[in-house]
Scaffold this motif. Structure first.
Motif, mmCIF file in Angstrom:
data_model
loop_
_atom_site.group_PDB
_atom_site.id
_atom_site.type_symbol
_atom_site.label_atom_id
_atom_site.label_comp_id
_atom_site.label_asym_id
_atom_site.label_seq_id
_atom_site.Cartn_x
_atom_site.Cartn_y
_atom_site.Cartn_z
ATOM 1 N N VAL A 17 25.530 56.361 39.805
ATOM 2 C CA VAL A 17 26.971 56.177 39.947
ATOM 3 C C VAL A 17 27.287 55.584 41.318
ATOM 4 C CG1 VAL A 17 29.184 57.400 40.170
ATOM 5 C CG2 VAL A 17 27.622 57.955 38.299
ATOM 6 N N ALA A 18 26.562 56.075 42.339
ATOM 7 C CA ALA A 18 26.829 55.611 43.696
ATOM 8 C C ALA A 18 26.572 54.121 43.840
ATOM 9 C CB ALA A 18 25.947 56.380 44.662
ATOM 10 N N GLN A 19 25.689 53.576 42.996
ATOM 11 C CA GLN A 19 25.351 52.157 43.161
ATOM 12 C C GLN A 19 26.169 51.220 42.279
ATOM 13 O OE1 GLN A 19 21.173 52.168 42.389
ATOM 14 N NE2 GLN A 19 20.813 53.596 44.065
ATOM 15 N N THR A 20 26.861 51.785 41.319
ATOM 16 C CA THR A 20 27.652 50.915 40.446
ATOM 17 C C THR A 20 29.136 51.244 40.594
ATOM 18 O OG1 THR A 20 27.482 52.443 38.611
ATOM 19 C CG2 THR A 20 25.844 50.682 38.691
ATOM 20 N N THR A 21 29.901 50.249 40.260
ATOM 21 C CA THR A 21 31.344 50.480 40.212
ATOM 22 C C THR A 21 31.834 49.937 38.874
ATOM 23 O OG1 THR A 21 33.438 50.158 41.374
ATOM 24 C CG2 THR A 21 31.925 48.294 41.374
ATOM 25 N N ASP A 22 33.110 50.080 38.599
ATOM 26 C CA ASP A 22 33.619 49.550 37.323
ATOM 27 C C ASP A 22 34.992 48.915 37.529
ATOM 28 O OD1 ASP A 22 35.412 51.609 37.578
ATOM 29 O OD2 ASP A 22 34.393 52.917 36.135
ATOM 30 N N GLY A 23 35.487 48.324 36.440
ATOM 31 C CA GLY A 23 36.765 47.616 36.511
ATOM 32 C C GLY A 23 37.888 48.498 37.038
ATOM 33 N N PHE A 24 37.927 49.741 36.587
ATOM 34 C CA PHE A 24 38.980 50.659 37.053
ATOM 35 C C PHE A 24 39.001 50.708 38.589
ATOM 36 C CE2 PHE A 24 38.134 52.561 32.820
ATOM 37 C CZ PHE A 24 39.426 52.719 32.366
ATOM 38 N N HIS A 25 37.806 50.984 39.163
ATOM 39 C CA HIS A 25 37.736 51.136 40.618
ATOM 40 C C HIS A 25 38.045 49.834 41.353
ATOM 41 C CE1 HIS A 25 35.612 54.841 39.488
ATOM 42 N NE2 HIS A 25 35.990 55.273 40.672
ATOM 43 N N ARG A 149 44.862 36.141 33.420
ATOM 44 C CA ARG A 149 44.061 37.172 32.752
ATOM 45 C C ARG A 149 42.687 37.207 33.408
ATOM 46 N NH1 ARG A 149 43.455 35.295 27.434
ATOM 47 N NH2 ARG A 149 45.312 36.420 26.794
ATOM 48 N N VAL A 150 42.164 38.406 33.580
ATOM 49 C CA VAL A 150 40.825 38.566 34.155
ATOM 50 C C VAL A 150 39.902 39.079 33.054
ATOM 51 C CG1 VAL A 150 39.469 39.663 35.965
ATOM 52 C CG2 VAL A 150 41.885 39.170 36.370
ATOM 53 N N VAL A 175 55.058 38.158 38.396
ATOM 54 C CA VAL A 175 53.741 37.653 37.995
ATOM 55 C C VAL A 175 53.128 38.626 36.996
ATOM 56 C CG1 VAL A 175 51.409 37.074 38.811
ATOM 57 C CG2 VAL A 175 53.403 36.514 40.212
ATOM 58 N N TYR A 176 52.501 38.073 35.987
ATOM 59 C CA TYR A 176 51.842 38.921 34.988
ATOM 60 C C TYR A 176 50.329 38.885 35.190
ATOM 61 C CZ TYR A 176 50.036 40.801 30.695
ATOM 62 O OH TYR A 176 49.340 41.572 29.801
ATOM 63 N N LEU A 177 49.713 40.061 35.163
ATOM 64 C CA LEU A 177 48.253 40.159 35.286
ATOM 65 C C LEU A 177 47.726 40.946 34.092
ATOM 66 C CD1 LEU A 177 45.851 39.475 37.160
ATOM 67 C CD2 LEU A 177 46.202 41.696 38.266
ATOM 68 N N ASP A 178 46.959 40.253 33.250
ATOM 69 C CA ASP A 178 46.479 40.828 31.992
ATOM 70 C C ASP A 178 45.069 41.389 32.179
ATOM 71 O OD1 ASP A 178 47.233 40.553 28.874
ATOM 72 O OD2 ASP A 178 45.059 40.282 29.109
ATOM 73 N N LEU A 179 44.910 42.676 31.904
ATOM 74 C CA LEU A 179 43.602 43.311 32.064
ATOM 75 C C LEU A 179 43.166 43.914 30.732
ATOM 76 C CD1 LEU A 179 44.155 45.256 35.453
ATOM 77 C CD2 LEU A 179 43.351 42.913 35.147
ATOM 78 N N PRO A 180 42.306 43.227 29.984
ATOM 79 C CA PRO A 180 41.848 43.784 28.706
ATOM 80 C C PRO A 180 41.077 45.088 28.919
ATOM 81 C CG PRO A 180 41.290 41.453 28.893
ATOM 82 C CD PRO A 180 41.771 41.886 30.231
ATOM 83 N N ALA A 181 41.174 45.980 27.948
ATOM 84 C CA ALA A 181 40.566 47.311 28.063
ATOM 85 C C ALA A 181 39.087 47.228 28.429
ATOM 86 C CB ALA A 181 40.756 48.061 26.753
ATOM 87 N N LYS A 182 38.390 46.278 27.805
ATOM 88 C CA LYS A 182 36.942 46.160 28.033
ATOM 89 C C LYS A 182 36.614 45.859 29.491
ATOM 90 C CE LYS A 182 34.545 44.224 24.127
ATOM 91 N NZ LYS A 182 34.121 42.937 23.603
ATOM 92 N N LEU A 183 37.499 45.085 30.124
ATOM 93 C CA LEU A 183 37.283 44.725 31.530
ATOM 94 C C LEU A 183 37.274 45.975 32.408
ATOM 95 C CD1 LEU A 183 37.518 42.459 33.918
ATOM 96 C CD2 LEU A 183 39.874 43.241 33.964
ATOM 97 N N LEU A 184 38.187 46.884 32.114
ATOM 98 C CA LEU A 184 38.309 48.080 32.951
ATOM 99 C C LEU A 184 37.033 48.916 32.894
ATOM 100 C CD1 LEU A 184 41.997 48.976 32.031
ATOM 101 C CD2 LEU A 184 41.193 48.012 34.190
ATOM 102 N N ALA A 185 36.377 48.860 31.740
ATOM 103 C CA ALA A 185 35.168 49.663 31.560
ATOM 104 C C ALA A 185 33.908 48.961 32.059
ATOM 105 C CB ALA A 185 35.026 50.007 30.087
#
Ligand code: ADP
Length: 579
Positions: A17-25, A149-150, A175-185
């Protein structure tokens, strides 16, 4: 999309966990890297964990009951701070609710970013029927200054940077910023994630005016016989308060503030021509527009309102605003601070003061109109009318210039705008460029959270209805917001009858004698019922002193109020009858 929620649970070994991050963070880190500390929003799939994480990481998350109000809060926070206000919504319907606020922000030139979770691209693009499926990016485009969109976690830093720059540079907007669910994960290497963040440098750079445009404006002004300065909310937004004051006072030119520019200079300033508004608009020969558009609020710069022929200087950051309604003789393009400083620097000894005939005529008009208004305000009808209730509020607010004022409604807006004086800049927030209702509680919450100062929201009963449920939000965060509902039993007024004699009431009529004060009591706030100016004064003083969420039900004569306030001419029926 339950699996998205699941991904944030720590299922992997701690070392990993310490070495990876994710879209949420990365989203949270990207916002924090740009000093964004508050999110206004409403949780649900797929962004609940984003909100939780924001809070866990030290950001403020203010949760609303409807996304439109979260969006309005973000927009007003953007207007107050020149930093984009952030609104976070769920996909499809939540996004669409937020879109109303985004469109309003764009229209008003308020910087905000609507961040919305969305469904998976593959399914949306093939229209295979995902949960809350919607092509949100394309839906947002016509109503936003920019939309992005990202798709990859490593691009989140860029996406947030672009959104911030688009919101605040040049003419600000939504401004609109679209973040698909999969990106966050999505996960990625933590170091790479950190390196992908961008701290935006000089997001709204100064834009200096061309020297020849400044000279052209000064030359035009020098020849003016009856000059006038018109301050719009762009001037308030620019936070160039000292420069604007210097320009007004050094030239001695009378000025008019648009409603949200009230307080840029105190409304009691001797050069304010507000009490002679119709006179100066009709009579002036050269008008300097500073951050104000010649839209419907200014009768498009022509017609009876504008009377005698005139020439315009227009200071604006947007070159395409020039000549939008009438010819502009001297455009000055740049940021207001730089443009106004350049004009002040060019005011040499040869610059003439406005003639005594002009300033004297304005002073005379002002005193006649102020005397008339004082007589109207002094009356004490029973039940209260708009004037006697507003007199009570005006006298209390005079003692607290630091208080933020939110104002909407039809008659409640029209009367309060001219009766309630403002003394400090960026303290009045109202229906704005569209003249809409529904901004009330969203703006009140945004203003209270952003300033940490009390808010008094002066609301028509109809206007209040659009955002009334946010009283719970106000109570939940224990915000010092006092909402005053001008209750005249209906839209415009409460006296209409159903001509058929049927059971349904007329379209404009509400429940008679409703007790809006009871609504806030349901959430632990303090309610007051006021039927006289004295009761209203007492309730408002107590409300402000308490610093608590309060609501005053101000009972107004149900026959008081005109159809559409001062916009009667915009009703097709009345307009047709006039022809
Ligand atoms: P009002 O409704 O008070 O008349 P508007 O919203 O119509 O004001 O006009 C605001 C204007 O101010 C817009 O044309 C916008 O481009 C301009 N503006 C906003 N911020 C700045 C700034 N920092 N410098 C110059 N112009 C600005």
């Amino acid at each position: 999309m339950a699996e998205v929620v699941g991904t944030i649970e720590p299922q992997t070994a701690a070392a990993e966990v310490a070495q990876t991050t994710d879209g949420f963070h990365i989203v949270i880190d990207a916002l924090k890297a740009n000093d964004i500390d508050t999110i206004f929003g409403l949780v649900g799939i797929p962004i609940t964990d984003l909100a939780r994480l924001a809070q866990a990481e030290g950001m403020r998350f203010i949760g609303f009951r409807h996304e439109q109000h979260a969006g309005n809060a973000a927009a007003i926070a953007g207007y107050m701070t020149k930093k984009p206000g952030i609104c976070l919504t769920v996909s499809a319907p939540g996004f669409l609710n937020g879109l109303t606020a985004l469109a309003n922000a764009t229209t008003n030139c308020f910087p905000m970013i609507l961040i919305s979770g969305s469904s998976e691209r593959e399914i949306v693009d093939l229209q295979q029927g995902d949960y809350e499926e919607m092509d949100q990016l394309n839906a947002a485009k016509p109503y936003a200054k920019a939309a992005y969109r990202v798709l990859h976690a490593e691009d989140i830093g860029i996406g947030v940077a672009r959104a911030i720059r688009a919101a605040v540079s040049g003419r600000p907007g939504g401004v609109y910023l679209d973040l698909p669910a999969k990106l966050l994960a999505q996960t990625m290497d933590a170091v790479k994630g950190k390196n992908s963040l961008i701290r935006v440098i000089d997001a709204a750079p100064r834009q200096l005016p061309a020297p020849e445009s400044v000279q052209r404006a000064l030359d035009l002004l020098k020849g003016a016989k009856r000059p006038l300065i018109l301050l719009g909310k762009g001037a308030a937004y620019a936070q160039a308060d000292a420069e604007i004051r210097a320009f007004v006072e050094k030239t001695g030119i009378p000025y008019l503030p648009m409603s949200m520019a009230k307080g840029l200079l105190p409304d009691t300033h001797e050069q304010s021509a507000s009490a002679a508004r119709s006179f100066v608009l009709a009579e002036a020969d050269v008008v300097v527009l500073i951050g104000a558009r010649l839209n419907w609020l200014l009768s498009h710069g022509k017609g009876k309102t504008w009377g005698k022929p005139k020439q315009f200087v227009q200071i604006d950051i947007s070159p395409t605003e020039i000549d939008s309604n009438v010819a502009i003789a001297a455009p000055v393009i740049g940021d207001i601070g730089s443009c106004v400083s350049a004009l002040v620097a060019g005011l040499d000894a040869s610059f003439p003061k406005p003639s005594i005939e002009w300033t004297g005529a304005i002073t005379e008009r002002k005193s006649t109109n102020l005397a008339k208004m004082a007589a109207t305000l002094a009356k004490n009808p029973s039940p209260m009318n708009f004037h006697s209730a507003l007199r009570a509020i005006r006298d209390v607010l005079k003692t607290r210039p630091d208080i933020n004022v939110v104002n909407e409604g039809a008659n409640t807006l029209d009367y309060a705008r001219s009766i309630i004086d403002m003394y400090e800049p960026r303290k009045r927030f109202d229906s704005g460029t569209w003249g809409i209702m529904g901004i009330g509680m969203g703006f009140a919450i945004g203003a209270a959270v952003t300033s940490g100062k009390p808010v008094v929201a002066i609301e028509g009963d109809s206007a209040f209805g659009f955002s009334g449920m946010e009283l719970e939000t106000i109570c939940r965060y224990d915000l010092p917001v006092c909402t005053i509902v001008f209750n005249n039993n209906g839209v415009y007024r409460g006296t209409d009858v159903n001509p058929t004699g049927g059971k349904d009431v007329a379209p404009t009529v509400f429940v008679k004698n409703a007790r809006y004060d009871k609504m806030i009591e349901a959430f632990g706030g303090i309610g007051h019922n006021a039927t006289t100016p004295e009761e209203l004064t007492k309730a408002l003083l107590e409300a402000i002193a308490s610093g608590k969420p309060t609501l005053i039900n101000a009972v107004i004569d149900e026959a008081a109020g005109t159809e559409s306030g001062r916009l009667t001419n915009l009703n097709p029926q009345s307009a047709a009858m006039k022809k």
